[in-house]
Design an enzyme around this catalytic site. Structure first.
Site, PDB file in Angstrom:
ATOM      1  NE  ARG A 180      -3.858  -2.295   2.275  1.00  0.00           N
ATOM      2  CZ  ARG A 180      -4.717  -2.481   1.586  1.00  0.00           C
ATOM      3  NH1 ARG A 180      -4.772  -1.194   0.443  1.00  0.00           N
ATOM      4  NH2 ARG A 180      -5.963  -3.734   1.694  1.00  0.00           N
ATOM      5  CE  LYS A 182      -0.933   5.647  -5.043  1.00  0.00           C
ATOM      6  NZ  LYS A 182      -2.314   5.139  -6.605  1.00  0.00           N
ATOM      7  CB  ALA A 184       1.889  -3.657  -7.140  1.00  0.00           C
ATOM      8  CG  ASP A 211      -6.362 -11.096  -5.865  1.00  0.00           C
ATOM      9  OD1 ASP A 211      -6.493 -10.456  -5.304  1.00  0.00           O
ATOM     10  OD2 ASP A 211      -4.892 -11.700  -5.351  1.00  0.00           O
ATOM     11  CE1 TYR A 218      -1.130  -7.018 -11.042  1.00  0.00           C
ATOM     12  CE2 TYR A 218      -2.942  -8.716 -11.301  1.00  0.00           C
ATOM     13  CZ  TYR A 218      -1.670  -8.603 -10.826  1.00  0.00           C
ATOM     14  OH  TYR A 218      -1.034  -8.730 -10.225  1.00  0.00           O
TER      15      TYR A 218
END
Length: 258
Positions: A180, A182, A184, A211, A218
Site C-alpha cells: 500500500r 505504490k 506494485a 482477487d 491491474y
C-alpha cells in the site's frame, strides 16, 4: 507527477513537454516517458552506470525506483525471498521448514531463468528505496518477472494480426511491511517502459478471478479482462479460476511520434 528516463551510461536532459502519458523521444539510447501534463525538465534516473545488458533505473516515483536485477547471489536471494513470502501458503505444521524449501525452489527458478534466457527475452525487475545506499545495503522491497512469450491462447485476443509475441508479466510481489505504498503500481509502470525498450506493443498477465484487489490494481494500470480459465479447470481439477488481462503499451504512440 512522474517522468522516466532510461539510458545506458550517458546523461541527458530534455523538456518533457505537454504530452501526458506518452513516449516523447528516443535518442542516443534513451527513452523518455512523461505522465504529467506540465512542462518539466527531467534527467537520467540514477547515475546511469549499469552492467552490460542491463538498464539504469526504469522509473523513479513515490519514493521508490525500479531497475533490472543484478545477477549476483545476494541480490537473487533477496528477490527470491520477496516472492517466496508473497506466494507461500502457511501450513499448520512445519511451516518454517516448508517455507525454506519453497524459497529455495523460487531461487532455483530465478537463477535458471537469468542464466538461460537472452537479455531481451526475460527480465526480473526489482524495486528499492530511492535513498542512496551501498550495494550490500540496498533493500529489495518488490519484484516482478517479465518474459517474452507467444502463447496462442493469449495471441488470439490481441487485435493486431501481425503480433507474434507479447510481454507476459508474472510473479509481482511486494514485502508485506511495504504494501500500500505504490510499489506494485511502480513495478507495473516499469514493465510498460520495458515493453517500449524491447519493442513490444502488448502486455499480458493473469489474476485470480476472486482477487479483486489485484484486479483493481491491474485495471488502474490499463489492463482489461479478455477471457478466463475454462470452467472445467475449476470444477474438475479444483484450481482457482484465473482471468487473462491484456494492455496495449505506448509503443504505437512512440512509433507515430517518430
Amino acid at each position: 507527477m512522474s517522468n522516466y528516463l532510461m539510458g545506458y551510461g550517458e546523461s541527458w536532459r530534455i523538456n518533457a513537454g505537454h504530452q501526458s502519458g506518452k513516449i516523447l523521444m528516443k535518442a542516443r539510447g534513451f527513452v523518455v516517458h512523461s505522465s504529467t501534463s506540465s512542462a518539466e525538465e527531467v534527467g537520467l534516473v540514477g547515475d546511469g552506470k549499469c552492467a552490460e545488458g542491463h538498464f539504469g533505473y526504469l522509473v523513479n516515483e513515490y519514493g521508490w525506483k525500479v531497475r533490472r536485477l543484478v545477477e549476483n547471489a545476494d541480490e537473487m536471494r533477496k528477490a527470491a525471498q520477496v516472492q517466496a513470502e508473497a506466494f507461500h501458503v502457511p501450513l499448520a505444521l512445519f511451516n518454517d521448514l516448508f517455507f525454506d524449501f519453497f524459497q529455495a525452489e523460487v531461487l532455483s527458478g530465478l537463477v535458471y531463468k537469468l542464466r538461460n534466457s537472452p537479455p531481451n527475452r526475460y527480465a526480473c525487475l526489482v524495486a528499492e528505496p530511492t535513498t542512496n545506499a551501498s550495494d550490500s545495503q540496498k533493500q529489495v522491497v518488490g519484484v516482478v518477472d517479465v518474459t517474452v512469450l507467444r502463447d496462442k491462447s493469449v495471441l488470439q485476443y490481441l487485435p493486431a494480426a501481425e503480433v507474434e509475441e507479447y510481454l507476459y508479466v508474472s510473479g509481482i510481489a511486494v514485502l508485506k511491511s511495504f504494501r500500500r505504498q505504490k510499489i506494485a503500481t511502480l513495478l507495473l509502470k516499469a514493465c510498460d517502459v520495458l515493453s517500449v525498450l524491447w519493442g513490444f506493443e502488448y502486455l499480458a498477465l493473469r489474476a485470480y478471478e476472486d482477487d479483486f484487489g489485484a484486479r483493481k490494481l491491474y485495471t488502474n494500470a490499463g489492463y482489461r479482462v479478455v477471457s478466463g480459465d475454462p470452467q472445467w479447470m475449476t470444477t474438475w481439477i479444483g484450481r482457482k479460476r484465473r482471468v487473462l488481462m491484456i494492455k496495449r503499451s505506448n509503443l504505437h504512440t512512440f512509433n507515430q511520434a517518430t
